[in-house]
Design a protein around this motif. Sequence first.
Motif, PDB file in Angstrom:
ATOM      1  N   VAL A 149       0.829  -1.283  -0.018  1.00  0.00           N
ATOM      2  CA  VAL A 149      -0.037   0.055  -0.007  1.00  0.00           C
ATOM      3  C   VAL A 149       0.982   1.338   0.078  1.00  0.00           C
ATOM      4  O   VAL A 149       1.704   1.539   0.987  1.00  0.00           O
ATOM      5  N   VAL A 150       0.983   2.027  -0.938  1.00  0.00           N
ATOM      6  CA  VAL A 150       1.871   3.137  -1.300  1.00  0.00           C
ATOM      7  C   VAL A 150       1.117   4.414  -1.161  1.00  0.00           C
ATOM      8  O   VAL A 150       1.988   5.358  -1.246  1.00  0.00           O
ATOM      9  N   GLY A 151      -0.245   4.210  -0.904  1.00  0.00           N
ATOM     10  CA  GLY A 151      -1.029   5.652  -0.740  1.00  0.00           C
ATOM     11  C   GLY A 151      -2.358   5.526  -0.124  1.00  0.00           C
ATOM     12  O   GLY A 151      -2.919   4.275  -0.318  1.00  0.00           O
ATOM     13  N   PHE A 210      -6.093   7.206   1.082  1.00  0.00           N
ATOM     14  CA  PHE A 210      -7.095   8.268   1.104  1.00  0.00           C
ATOM     15  C   PHE A 210      -8.375   7.777   1.870  1.00  0.00           C
ATOM     16  O   PHE A 210      -8.543   6.686   1.852  1.00  0.00           O
ATOM     17  N   PRO A 211      -9.030   8.697   2.221  1.00  0.00           N
ATOM     18  CA  PRO A 211     -10.480   8.331   2.803  1.00  0.00           C
ATOM     19  C   PRO A 211     -11.222   7.532   1.509  1.00  0.00           C
ATOM     20  O   PRO A 211     -11.544   7.991   0.568  1.00  0.00           O
ATOM     21  N   GLY A 212     -11.317   6.248   1.899  1.00  0.00           N
ATOM     22  CA  GLY A 212     -12.332   5.442   0.998  1.00  0.00           C
ATOM     23  C   GLY A 212     -11.429   4.962  -0.313  1.00  0.00           C
ATOM     24  O   GLY A 212     -12.057   4.376  -1.273  1.00  0.00           O
ATOM     25  N   ALA A 213     -10.102   5.071  -0.466  1.00  0.00           N
ATOM     26  CA  ALA A 213      -9.285   4.403  -1.224  1.00  0.00           C
ATOM     27  C   ALA A 213      -7.955   4.335  -0.865  1.00  0.00           C
ATOM     28  O   ALA A 213      -7.620   4.904   0.101  1.00  0.00           O
ATOM     29  N   ALA A 214      -7.109   3.337  -1.774  1.00  0.00           N
ATOM     30  CA  ALA A 214      -5.797   3.218  -1.544  1.00  0.00           C
ATOM     31  C   ALA A 214      -5.105   3.038  -2.865  1.00  0.00           C
ATOM     32  O   ALA A 214      -5.692   2.495  -3.659  1.00  0.00           O
ATOM     33  N   VAL A 215      -3.656   3.168  -2.782  1.00  0.00           N
ATOM     34  CA  VAL A 215      -2.969   3.472  -3.850  1.00  0.00           C
ATOM     35  C   VAL A 215      -2.102   1.591  -3.785  1.00  0.00           C
ATOM     36  O   VAL A 215      -1.501   1.832  -2.705  1.00  0.00           O
ATOM     37  N   LEU A 216      -2.424   0.904  -4.695  1.00  0.00           N
ATOM     38  CA  LEU A 216      -1.873  -0.477  -4.418  1.00  0.00           C
ATOM     39  C   LEU A 216      -0.766  -0.555  -5.415  1.00  0.00           C
ATOM     40  O   LEU A 216      -0.679  -0.152  -6.465  1.00  0.00           O
ATOM     41  N   ALA A 233     -10.509   1.721   3.932  1.00  0.00           N
ATOM     42  CA  ALA A 233      -9.079   2.444   3.748  1.00  0.00           C
ATOM     43  C   ALA A 233      -9.516   3.808   4.338  1.00  0.00           C
ATOM     44  O   ALA A 233     -10.676   4.444   4.159  1.00  0.00           O
ATOM     45  N   ASP A 234      -8.471   4.157   5.164  1.00  0.00           N
ATOM     46  CA  ASP A 234      -8.345   5.659   5.580  1.00  0.00           C
ATOM     47  C   ASP A 234      -7.128   6.182   5.724  1.00  0.00           C
ATOM     48  O   ASP A 234      -6.172   5.327   5.111  1.00  0.00           O
ATOM     49  N   SER A 235      -6.464   7.235   6.399  1.00  0.00           N
ATOM     50  CA  SER A 235      -5.369   7.494   6.394  1.00  0.00           C
ATOM     51  C   SER A 235      -4.569   6.879   7.305  1.00  0.00           C
ATOM     52  O   SER A 235      -3.128   7.073   7.274  1.00  0.00           O
ATOM     53  N   ARG A 236      -5.094   6.051   8.055  1.00  0.00           N
ATOM     54  CA  ARG A 236      -4.316   5.154   9.008  1.00  0.00           C
ATOM     55  C   ARG A 236      -3.763   3.779   8.415  1.00  0.00           C
ATOM     56  O   ARG A 236      -2.883   3.191   8.812  1.00  0.00           O
ATOM     57  N   GLY A 237      -4.604   3.256   7.530  1.00  0.00           N
ATOM     58  CA  GLY A 237      -4.259   2.104   6.903  1.00  0.00           C
ATOM     59  C   GLY A 237      -5.383   1.493   6.093  1.00  0.00           C
ATOM     60  O   GLY A 237      -6.245   2.267   5.767  1.00  0.00           O
ATOM     61  N   ALA A 238      -5.310   0.166   5.648  1.00  0.00           N
ATOM     62  CA  ALA A 238      -6.272  -0.398   4.663  1.00  0.00           C
ATOM     63  C   ALA A 238      -6.450  -1.734   5.018  1.00  0.00           C
ATOM     64  O   ALA A 238      -5.437  -2.511   5.386  1.00  0.00           O
ATOM     65  N   VAL A 239      -7.718  -2.209   4.636  1.00  0.00           N
ATOM     66  CA  VAL A 239      -7.915  -3.629   4.754  1.00  0.00           C
ATOM     67  C   VAL A 239      -7.899  -4.217   3.473  1.00  0.00           C
ATOM     68  O   VAL A 239      -9.036  -3.693   2.727  1.00  0.00           O
ATOM     69  N   LEU A 240      -7.001  -5.305   2.876  1.00  0.00           N
ATOM     70  CA  LEU A 240      -7.281  -5.780   1.647  1.00  0.00           C
ATOM     71  C   LEU A 240      -7.600  -7.200   1.814  1.00  0.00           C
ATOM     72  O   LEU A 240      -7.261  -7.894   2.622  1.00  0.00           O
ATOM     73  N   ARG A 241      -8.229  -7.679   0.709  1.00  0.00           N
ATOM     74  CA  ARG A 241      -8.501  -9.096   0.576  1.00  0.00           C
ATOM     75  C   ARG A 241      -7.691  -9.481  -0.648  1.00  0.00           C
ATOM     76  O   ARG A 241      -7.902  -9.453  -1.539  1.00  0.00           O
ATOM     77  N   VAL A 242      -6.677 -10.457  -0.144  1.00  0.00           N
ATOM     78  CA  VAL A 242      -5.627 -11.047  -1.143  1.00  0.00           C
ATOM     79  C   VAL A 242      -5.745 -12.580  -1.007  1.00  0.00           C
ATOM     80  O   VAL A 242      -5.516 -13.165   0.151  1.00  0.00           O
ATOM     81  N   SER A 271      -0.536  -1.351   6.480  1.00  0.00           N
ATOM     82  CA  SER A 271       0.059   0.050   6.810  1.00  0.00           C
ATOM     83  C   SER A 271       0.543   0.644   5.487  1.00  0.00           C
ATOM     84  O   SER A 271       0.862  -0.158   4.537  1.00  0.00           O
ATOM     85  N   LEU A 272       0.904   1.668   5.640  1.00  0.00           N
ATOM     86  CA  LEU A 272       1.447   2.543   4.377  1.00  0.00           C
ATOM     87  C   LEU A 272       2.869   2.039   4.064  1.00  0.00           C
ATOM     88  O   LEU A 272       3.720   1.923   5.170  1.00  0.00           O
ATOM     89  N   SER A 273       3.250   1.968   2.687  1.00  0.00           N
ATOM     90  CA  SER A 273       4.496   1.639   2.429  1.00  0.00           C
ATOM     91  C   SER A 273       5.265   0.400   3.157  1.00  0.00           C
ATOM     92  O   SER A 273       6.396   0.277   3.526  1.00  0.00           O
TER      93      SER A 273
END
Length: 215
Positions: free
Chosen positions: A27-29, A31-37, A61-70, A78-80
Amino acid sequence: MYALKVMLLSVSLLLSSWLMAATQVRVVGLFPGAAVLNVDGQRKLVKVGQAGPGGVTVVSADSRGAVLRVDGVERSYSLSREYSDGFAEAQKKQLSVAKGIGGHYWVAGSINSQSIQFLVDTGATSVALNDEHARRLGIDYRVVGSPLQVSTASGTARGWRVKLDRVKLGELEVLGVDAVVLEGSSPTEALLGMSFLSRVGWKVEQDVLVLESKH
């Protein structure tokens, strides 16, 4: 005993193949409701509920982190950071900035440890501030700077060339950054010019500005 060794060898080979084939997800970005993967080197801005590269789905997704289904499994990212056969920090520091109001890129940062909002301007040769910015940041430009004349859209303005101790955006920090302080209210926003950008890697992908440390 021989059958057991063959079975253990087969399991070992299967496990090795699975680890080699495991999806590389970062996760390299955020944002509220979105993430750069970044999935196996492919980068994309993915909104909540949508699937990105490799079928990776952004659950939240929010500014603190994201939950992804892989691969059918939900994990918190977390970021980066990177998930492969283990958990490790990304070697290079990155910052992703989504396109904002007016089609511009706005990013919060700091100059000499004092917070400031930047407008990214690849056409500016250096970081540019007005005199009010400089006073708020505690930069005594008349004492530490050298005077110069600057051509602007409205004519010629008086300015001072200064050296900023440090400019920081997220985890990206550059020391000894050239800047110009102009008399008056122009520029109305602090401009993040090439004196900073040229010292980090940067590119635009799908309306996302990606900044990355060079080492």
